[in-house]
Enzyme design. Structure first.
Site, PDB file in Angstrom:
ATOM      1  CB  SER A   9      63.654-110.062  43.211  1.00  0.00           C
ATOM      2  OG  SER A   9      63.137-110.047  44.490  1.00  0.00           O
ATOM      3  CG  ASP A  65      60.117-110.031  51.450  1.00  0.00           C
ATOM      4  OD1 ASP A  65      60.367-110.769  52.426  1.00  0.00           O
ATOM      5  OD2 ASP A  65      60.747-110.068  50.376  1.00  0.00           O
ATOM      6  N   GLY A  90      70.027-112.303  51.595  1.00  0.00           N
ATOM      7  CA  GLY A  90      69.690-113.725  51.571  1.00  0.00           C
ATOM      8  C   GLY A  90      69.441-114.195  50.149  1.00  0.00           C
ATOM      9  NE  ARG A 145      61.391-108.832  57.904  1.00  0.00           N
ATOM     10  CZ  ARG A 145      61.766-108.848  56.634  1.00  0.00           C
ATOM     11  NH1 ARG A 145      61.052-109.500  55.748  1.00  0.00           N
ATOM     12  NH2 ARG A 145      62.844-108.204  56.255  1.00  0.00           N
ATOM     13  CE  LYS A 155      60.986-113.860  54.288  1.00  0.00           C
ATOM     14  NZ  LYS A 155      61.489-113.913  52.917  1.00  0.00           N
ATOM     15  NE  ARG A 164      67.675-114.377  56.232  1.00  0.00           N
ATOM     16  CZ  ARG A 164      67.327-113.584  55.224  1.00  0.00           C
ATOM     17  NH1 ARG A 164      68.022-112.514  54.962  1.00  0.00           N
ATOM     18  NH2 ARG A 164      66.281-113.876  54.494  1.00  0.00           N
ATOM     19  NE  ARG A 208      61.226-106.545  53.005  1.00  0.00           N
ATOM     20  CZ  ARG A 208      61.473-105.849  51.894  1.00  0.00           C
ATOM     21  NH1 ARG A 208      61.033-104.614  51.764  1.00  0.00           N
ATOM     22  NH2 ARG A 208      62.171-106.380  50.918  1.00  0.00           N
ATOM     23  CD  GLN A 216      65.555-115.815  49.302  1.00  0.00           C
ATOM     24  OE1 GLN A 216      65.956-116.585  50.161  1.00  0.00           O
ATOM     25  NE2 GLN A 216      65.415-114.519  49.519  1.00  0.00           N
TER      26      GLN A 216
END
Ligand code: NAP
Length: 772
Positions: free
Chosen positions: A350, A643, A422, A674, A670, A450, A721, A497
């Site tokens: 980030s 996350d 994203g 997930r 995501k 997304r 992830r 975001q």
């Protein structure tokens, strides 16, 4: 090779037996088409063998083709070989196509009833015009095409059976092209090892004008210019590799190229104009001694060239087909292992993204240390280069951004590609809504699934004009030159975001932009804006800024990413005997959900050496094994650890008792769904759980020694992830865990496999599609 060919034609006729036609015959032979050794299929009686015939004005070429075993016969006249042909391939020079098609139109009745005609010409519009003139319209059985392969040689003697292997062939079907004809031409080229693509005629001619015709024109022109200046060609004696590389193609067949430039005149002129404008800009920069402008151009070009190389080698970031290639990377984690040592995980994603964005818009030079050289942040960097920002690096985590000021970005020449990120797409949307020019934002397959409506909708309230694909999905078309007005926005969901996107748009808006968040989210944007001298206010759950200010460059030391650190925190938390230090980890209060949750589960986790670096709090995280217990995850921690849940689910699978998560529906949108992906993976290794629309209950194994679950095969759904979470799960499995589609791990955590091995996991990387 004695296998029969996949090409089911009885008689292929090649008109024009030169390099391209001859190589096609050679490749077909190599693929087993009409080979002499394939016709005595046992049983005695005569077998009708598939044939390749050729027509060429030069009888010697035909004789050579027969001698080389490429063709079975031929004639100098079309009428001598047309009878019974099932597939006719026109491989004559571009300007000869029209005449050949005129002749063919009168003879086609003698060919086989289902005859298909195709060509290999380097330009397409002129050949289509020729076909319409010859046949009265484009016949549905005529499929125009162009193999993107060749050499400077000509004639059948230069025929090469491998010419098309791993090369592209572009077919340009028309709306009423017969699909069966198209399929047969596809089969023909696929048998030669080529990758077959389709595009329309106009696009083909534009693309080829830029990628092939323009470079040939420049090479011819450069060599000719130098040769004229130095009549005795003395100068070439001193020419080094650069000259040789750049001008190799000036040795190509002059007649063929004359034909191409005549046939593709308009598209070539357009690309030449663009090129001339580029040269003029560079000339101007050289004349003015404008090093920044030169650096911006060279840097952009050098990275674009690097990108092109990696595309060719199919090894890099960004392009989709290549991601699919990489998607075949698989991890095999052996059960057991320890977790000890001191490691530093890569920089925060980030903060890396934001450092480039704000650095680019700032006045002055921003020096960045610890930049995450992952594919996503590199895509952000490349996007700013495409908007005219000079950026040096990254070199070992160091990047220098030469800021252009709030209004200094330039229109990019094409869509901006943000890969899998994203974050980048949503932040860019805000920033670009305030620019004077139009932009298109696009990403890879997973990103284009997304939702972007959550940023597009509030930006529209501010006065931005944004088009999205169906369902508010990328690509985003952002229309520039709009006057933005500050708004007060109540975010329906807690999203850093969305907040950051609106604050970035707010920099360009009239008046105040206020954002209220229903729960605390990451505040890196606010912190960094403040660090760049831009006032951001906060009161309770609202933050706001006033548009129209400016940013001033400031040095940035990017802390290690707590999201990446999480995999190792959990690895140590679940593994008896572990003792691990993770250095220089960002512990921004809006990100430490994972620390809070692990502590609630009973983890022995300490923050050492706490300090503030560039506005962001940082510490070394020291973790030792103690048994974990299942907990109800506090709802207020969910956005702070969003996350980190894939890894935390693995902690839960090893804890004693049930761990309950609710209020986490965000996890479903995501990089993958997930919740579902983790539930499927947990099921595969035998961890008991119950899935809910917004969360999950996980029944932990709770054993202090030995395995807590089995091994198994996991589909990561190309979600990094998910892949990393099940990698660390291997530490407490009874058998190997095999994880498919792990290539995207490099997008967020370059070096993950090396670090995992360093602390004590046993992990192999495998490629290929076959079963484990
Ligand atoms: P080439 O080696 O010169 O072969 C062309 C052949 O066609 C020659 O043998 C020529 O015979 C023959 N020919 C000319 N007019 C003819 C007619 N009316 N009827 C029958 N045959 C005729 O050229 P090439 O490199 O193979 O190029 C062929 C086509 O492929 C061109 O359309 C070109 O644009 C395209 N192409 C070339 C490349 C490349 O890199 N070379 C790559 C992709 C596509 P004569 O020599 O006796 O005139």
């Amino acid at each position: 090779m004695t296998e029969p060919s996949a090409v089911a034609e009885a008689r292929i006729l090649i008109v024009g037996l030169g390099l391209i036609g001859g190589s096609l015959a050679a490749a077909l032979r190599e693929a087993g088409f009409g080979r002499r050794d394939s016709d005595d299929a046992g049983g005695g009686g005569p077998v009708k063998r598939a044939e390749i015939l050729a027509c060429d004005p030069d009888a010697d070429e035909i004789a050579r083709g027969i001698e080389m075993g490429l063709i079975d016969g031929g004639d100098t006249r079309l009428e001598g070989v047309i009878d019974g042909a099932t597939l006719v391939v026109l491989a004559v020079p571009v300007l000869a196509m029209r005449g050949v098609m005129g002749e063919l139109a009168g003879l086609l009745g003698r060919a086989a009833p289902q005859v298909v005609v195709t060509d290999v010409g380097s330009t397409k519009a002129a050949i289509r015009d020729g076909a319409v003139a010859a046949f009265g319209r484009m016949p549905p059985s005529l499929v125009l095409g162009h193999p993107i392969a060749g050499s400077e040689k000509s004639g059948v003697a230069a025929a090469n059976p491998a010419l098309y292997a791993d090369h592209k062939v572009i077919l340009t079907p028309e709306p009423d092209t017969d699909p069966a004809a198209l399929a047969r031409v596809r089969t023909l080229w696929a048998a030669c090892g080529a990758e077959v693509l389709e595009m329309d005629v106009a696009r083909h001619d534009q693309v080829l004008a830029r990628t092939s015709h323009l470079p040939h024109l420049l090479a011819f022109s450069l060599v000719d210019t130098l040769a004229r200046q130095d009549e005795r060609l003395e100068i070439f004696r001193y020419a080094a590799g650069g000259f040789r590389d750049f001008t190799r193609i000036a040795g190509s067949d002059p007649v063929m190229w004359r034909d191409i430039f005549i046939a593709n005149r308009d598209a070539v002129l357009t690309s030449l104009e663009d090129f001339e404008a580029g040269v003029a800009r560079l000339r101007d920069a050289v004349e003015r001694g404008d090093g920044d402008a030169m650096l911006a151009t060279f840097d952009r070009a050098s990275h674009a060239r690097h990108y092109f190389d990696t595309l060719l080698n199919k090894t890099s970031y960004q392009a989709e087909y290549q991601m699919q290639q990489q998607g075949k990377l698989r991890y095999r984690v052996s059960p057991g292992g320890g977790v000890t040592g001191r490691i530093r995980v890569p920089g925060d994603k980030s903060i890396s993204h934001r450092s480039i964005m704000l650095g680019a818009l700032a006045e002055g030079v921003t020096e960045i240390k610890g930049f995450l050289e992952g594919e996503d942040s590199l895509a952000t960097l490349q996007a700013f280069r495409e908007m005219g920002v000079a950026i040096e690096g990254p070199h070992q985590g160091r990047v220098t951004v030469h800021g252009v000021g709030m209004h200094g970005l330039k229109a990019p020449s094409g869509p901006l590609y943000v890969g899998n990120a994203g974050t980048a797409m949503r932040l860019f949307a805000g920033l670009l809504a305030g620019q004077a020019f139009d932009t298109e934002l696009t990403g890879d397959t997973s990103l284009t699934r997304r939702p972007m409506g959550r940023v597009a909708d509030p930006l529209r309230l501010m006065g931005a004009e944004i088009d999205t694909a169906e369902g508010g999905r990328p690509p985003l078309h952002i229309h520039g030159g709009k006057t933005l007005k500050g708004i007060a926005y109540d975010m329906p969901m807690a999203s850093a975001q969305v907040k950051s996107c609106l604050l970035l748009a707010g920099l360009y808006a009239e008046g105040e932009t206020r954002v209220r968040e229903p729960a605390p989210t990451r505040d890196h944007t606010e912190r960094m804006l403040t660090g760049f001298g831009y006032a951001v206010q906060r009161e309770g759950d609202i933050c706001w800024l006033e548009g129209g200010g400016k940013l001033t460059a400031a040095p940035i030391d990017v802390p290690s990413d707590i999201s990446s650190a999480t995999f190792f925190l959990v690895a140590a938390a679940i593994t008896p005997g572990s003792d691990l230090v993770l250095e220089h980890v960002g512990i921004n209060p809006t990100r430490i959900g994972v620390i809070n949750i692990l502590r609630l589960m009973g983890a022995d986790l300490r923050q050492e050496n706490e300090r503030v670096v560039g506005g962001e709090p940082v510490a070394d995280l020291h973790i030792r094994y103690t048994p974990l217990k299942g907990i109800e995850i506090p709802v207020d921690q969910v956005p702070l650890a969003i996350d980190e849940f894939p890894a935390l689910f693995i902690a839960a699978a090893n804890a004693e008792g049930v761990t309950r998560l609710r209020g986490a529906e965000e996890l479903r949108v995501k990089e993958s769904d997930r919740l579902q992906a983790m539930a499927d993976g947990l099921a595969a290794i035998g961890v008991e759980h119950t899935l809910y629309p917004d969360g999950i209950d996980i029944m932990g194994g709770g054993r202090h020694e030995g395995p807590n679950y089995g091994g198994g095969r996991i589909d990561s759904l190309e979600d990094h992830r998910i892949a990393m979470a099940f990698t660390i799960a291997g530490l407490r499995a009874s058998d190997a865990i095999v994880i498919d589609d792990c290539a995207n791990v490099a997008t967020s955590f370059p070096g993950f496999v090396d670090l995992a091995r360093k602390v004590g996991l046993t992990l192999e990387e495998e490629s290929g599609e076959e079963g484990a």
